[in-house]
Design a protein around this motif. Sequence first.
Motif, PDB file in Angstrom:
ATOM      1  N   VAL A 288       0.866  -1.171   0.000  1.00  0.00           N
ATOM      2  CA  VAL A 288       0.000   0.000   0.000  1.00  0.00           C
ATOM      3  C   VAL A 288       0.907   1.228   0.000  1.00  0.00           C
ATOM      4  N   GLU A 289       0.961   1.908  -1.134  1.00  0.00           N
ATOM      5  CA  GLU A 289       1.892   3.019  -1.295  1.00  0.00           C
ATOM      6  C   GLU A 289       1.685   4.077  -0.214  1.00  0.00           C
ATOM      7  N   GLY A 290       2.787   4.519   0.372  1.00  0.00           N
ATOM      8  CA  GLY A 290       2.727   5.563   1.383  1.00  0.00           C
ATOM      9  C   GLY A 290       2.368   5.062   2.767  1.00  0.00           C
ATOM     10  N   ASN A 291       2.220   3.749   2.937  1.00  0.00           N
ATOM     11  CA  ASN A 291       1.864   3.191   4.239  1.00  0.00           C
ATOM     12  C   ASN A 291       2.839   2.057   4.568  1.00  0.00           C
ATOM     13  N   LYS A 292       3.840   2.345   5.359  1.00  0.00           N
ATOM     14  CA  LYS A 292       4.896   1.380   5.662  1.00  0.00           C
ATOM     15  C   LYS A 292       4.376   0.184   6.448  1.00  0.00           C
ATOM     16  N   LYS A 293       3.240   0.361   7.126  1.00  0.00           N
ATOM     17  CA  LYS A 293       2.681  -0.732   7.921  1.00  0.00           C
ATOM     18  C   LYS A 293       2.205  -1.869   7.027  1.00  0.00           C
ATOM     19  N   PHE A 294       1.809  -1.540   5.792  1.00  0.00           N
ATOM     20  CA  PHE A 294       1.243  -2.539   4.897  1.00  0.00           C
ATOM     21  C   PHE A 294       2.192  -2.796   3.732  1.00  0.00           C
ATOM     22  N   GLY A 295       3.212  -3.591   4.022  1.00  0.00           N
ATOM     23  CA  GLY A 295       4.191  -3.979   3.015  1.00  0.00           C
ATOM     24  C   GLY A 295       4.318  -5.487   2.955  1.00  0.00           C
ATOM     25  N   PRO A 296       5.349  -6.001   2.258  1.00  0.00           N
ATOM     26  CA  PRO A 296       5.516  -7.443   2.114  1.00  0.00           C
ATOM     27  C   PRO A 296       5.531  -8.173   3.451  1.00  0.00           C
ATOM     28  N   PHE A 297       4.786  -9.266   3.523  1.00  0.00           N
ATOM     29  CA  PHE A 297       4.705 -10.140   4.699  1.00  0.00           C
ATOM     30  C   PHE A 297       4.124  -9.435   5.926  1.00  0.00           C
ATOM     31  N   SER A 298       3.336  -8.389   5.721  1.00  0.00           N
ATOM     32  CA  SER A 298       2.733  -7.687   6.858  1.00  0.00           C
ATOM     33  C   SER A 298       1.516  -8.413   7.408  1.00  0.00           C
ATOM     34  N   GLY A 299       1.035  -9.420   6.702  1.00  0.00           N
ATOM     35  CA  GLY A 299      -0.087 -10.217   7.185  1.00  0.00           C
ATOM     36  C   GLY A 299      -0.113 -11.559   6.480  1.00  0.00           C
ATOM     37  N   VAL A 300      -0.730 -12.537   7.119  1.00  0.00           N
ATOM     38  CA  VAL A 300      -0.897 -13.857   6.508  1.00  0.00           C
ATOM     39  C   VAL A 300      -2.387 -14.124   6.353  1.00  0.00           C
ATOM     40  N   ALA A 301      -2.796 -14.496   5.144  1.00  0.00           N
ATOM     41  CA  ALA A 301      -4.190 -14.847   4.863  1.00  0.00           C
ATOM     42  C   ALA A 301      -4.346 -16.363   4.918  1.00  0.00           C
ATOM     43  N   LEU A 302      -5.407 -16.805   5.595  1.00  0.00           N
ATOM     44  CA  LEU A 302      -5.736 -18.225   5.710  1.00  0.00           C
ATOM     45  C   LEU A 302      -7.188 -18.366   5.275  1.00  0.00           C
ATOM     46  N   GLU A 303      -7.392 -18.529   3.982  1.00  0.00           N
ATOM     47  CA  GLU A 303      -8.715 -18.422   3.364  1.00  0.00           C
ATOM     48  C   GLU A 303      -9.346 -19.805   3.204  1.00  0.00           C
ATOM     49  N   THR A 304     -10.321 -20.114   4.058  1.00  0.00           N
ATOM     50  CA  THR A 304     -11.078 -21.358   3.896  1.00  0.00           C
ATOM     51  C   THR A 304     -12.009 -21.202   2.706  1.00  0.00           C
ATOM     52  N   GLN A 305     -12.019 -22.194   1.828  1.00  0.00           N
ATOM     53  CA  GLN A 305     -12.745 -22.043   0.565  1.00  0.00           C
ATOM     54  C   GLN A 305     -12.826 -23.371  -0.178  1.00  0.00           C
ATOM     55  N   ALA A 306     -13.540 -23.359  -1.309  1.00  0.00           N
ATOM     56  CA  ALA A 306     -13.500 -24.475  -2.250  1.00  0.00           C
ATOM     57  C   ALA A 306     -12.206 -24.369  -3.065  1.00  0.00           C
ATOM     58  N   PHE A 307     -11.953 -25.347  -3.898  1.00  0.00           N
ATOM     59  CA  PHE A 307     -10.715 -25.346  -4.666  1.00  0.00           C
ATOM     60  C   PHE A 307     -10.778 -24.347  -5.824  1.00  0.00           C
ATOM     61  N   PRO A 308      -9.688 -23.627  -6.066  1.00  0.00           N
ATOM     62  CA  PRO A 308      -9.652 -22.726  -7.230  1.00  0.00           C
ATOM     63  C   PRO A 308      -9.853 -23.496  -8.527  1.00  0.00           C
ATOM     64  N   ASP A 309     -10.489 -22.818  -9.482  1.00  0.00           N
ATOM     65  CA  ASP A 309     -10.776 -23.365 -10.813  1.00  0.00           C
ATOM     66  C   ASP A 309     -11.572 -24.664 -10.766  1.00  0.00           C
ATOM     67  N   ALA A 310     -12.307 -24.863  -9.655  1.00  0.00           N
ATOM     68  CA  ALA A 310     -13.078 -26.104  -9.506  1.00  0.00           C
ATOM     69  C   ALA A 310     -14.043 -26.372 -10.660  1.00  0.00           C
ATOM     70  N   PRO A 311     -14.714 -25.349 -11.247  1.00  0.00           N
ATOM     71  CA  PRO A 311     -15.646 -25.647 -12.343  1.00  0.00           C
ATOM     72  C   PRO A 311     -14.993 -26.291 -13.562  1.00  0.00           C
ATOM     73  N   ASN A 312     -13.680 -26.155 -13.677  1.00  0.00           N
ATOM     74  CA  ASN A 312     -12.979 -26.697 -14.846  1.00  0.00           C
ATOM     75  C   ASN A 312     -12.143 -27.936 -14.537  1.00  0.00           C
ATOM     76  N   GLN A 313     -12.246 -28.444 -13.308  1.00  0.00           N
ATOM     77  CA  GLN A 313     -11.382 -29.545 -12.886  1.00  0.00           C
ATOM     78  C   GLN A 313     -12.229 -30.753 -12.496  1.00  0.00           C
ATOM     79  N   PRO A 314     -12.245 -31.796 -13.304  1.00  0.00           N
ATOM     80  CA  PRO A 314     -13.086 -32.965 -13.002  1.00  0.00           C
ATOM     81  C   PRO A 314     -12.677 -33.688 -11.723  1.00  0.00           C
TER      82      PRO A 314
END
Length: 337
Positions: A288-314
């Motif tokens: 986030v430009e101009g905000n040093k708090k929000f740079g690389p590795f400033s947070g970890v996302a743990l996104e519970t979800q279905a599988f990506p591209d599931a509609p195209n993967q048998p």
Amino acid sequence: MIQTQTFSHTNTNVKRYVLTNKNGVCAKITNYGAILTSLKIPLKSGDRDIVLGFDSLEDYQSKAYLKDYPYFGAIIGRFANRINLGKVTIDAKEIQLSTNHGKHLLHGGHSGFDKRVWDAEIIGESKLQLSLDSEDGDQNFPGNMKINIIYELNDENELAIYYSATCDKTSPINLTSHSYFNFTGGKENILNHQLQIDSDKILENNSELIPTGNYIEVNNTAFDFRDLKQIKQNIAQVENYDNCYVLKTEGKNLMKVAELYEESSNIRMEISTDFPGLQLYTGKFINVEGNKKFGPFSGVALETQAFPDAPNQPNFSDGFIHPGEIYEQQTRYQFHF
């Protein structure tokens, strides 16, 4: 207890809702993007905000934030993660969806659920319901879809998110929360956090992070988080984690799937879900430009979800909702401190 606050200087339809439990844990949620903007844990040293977020709508709509858009805390839909080339086939007809990540669809397209104003209703002392109508043709997805999200903060220091949806045509669906956690409150990055994921496999991706349909065993690889270990332990081998872990939730209503711990704060979070996958993203490309708090590795996302591209993967669960069906999933985050 839930309080309602102003969240925008100009848009009176956008509010922030403050959920507080008896222990002083406080979650702040806005009906713009159904975003979890803040989650404060009461430590002896003072309240600590452990998710990445902003204090106003204008910050979420700023050019500095949207330039390398990290989706802080938003509910993602209609389809979280990636769909290859933005194409799906329904009833033998190919549909071209919105493509916003090179030639692929990412997190619902150019104008996903993360940028919509949801209807909000307080439905109990600890529950906030957010509702959205996604019209037929929204980002070129078929069908009129109705989505309900309920956030609940209970006195066991558990923040639960309940997802439900219906649609009058067959449509791809994959909802998730895109919160980033940092238990140091931004004093340090997340590389010293310890992570455990109850998973033996990840999805194999190509160079553009599109699943190939194959699985990779994590045993003896940098992707093995079956035992609690520091995120930085093997990160030099991968540079950045952005991988979908295959969970063991099939046939189960709800189970613990992951744990995140940070030693200096002594905060531990347990994640329970009935989703089949968990996307681990360690945030190397947060900027986030101009905000040093929000740079690389400033947070970890743990996104519970279905599988990506599931509609195209048998090989995957199909990733569709059909007329007459009710899509229902849930995820719970419990905090110990």
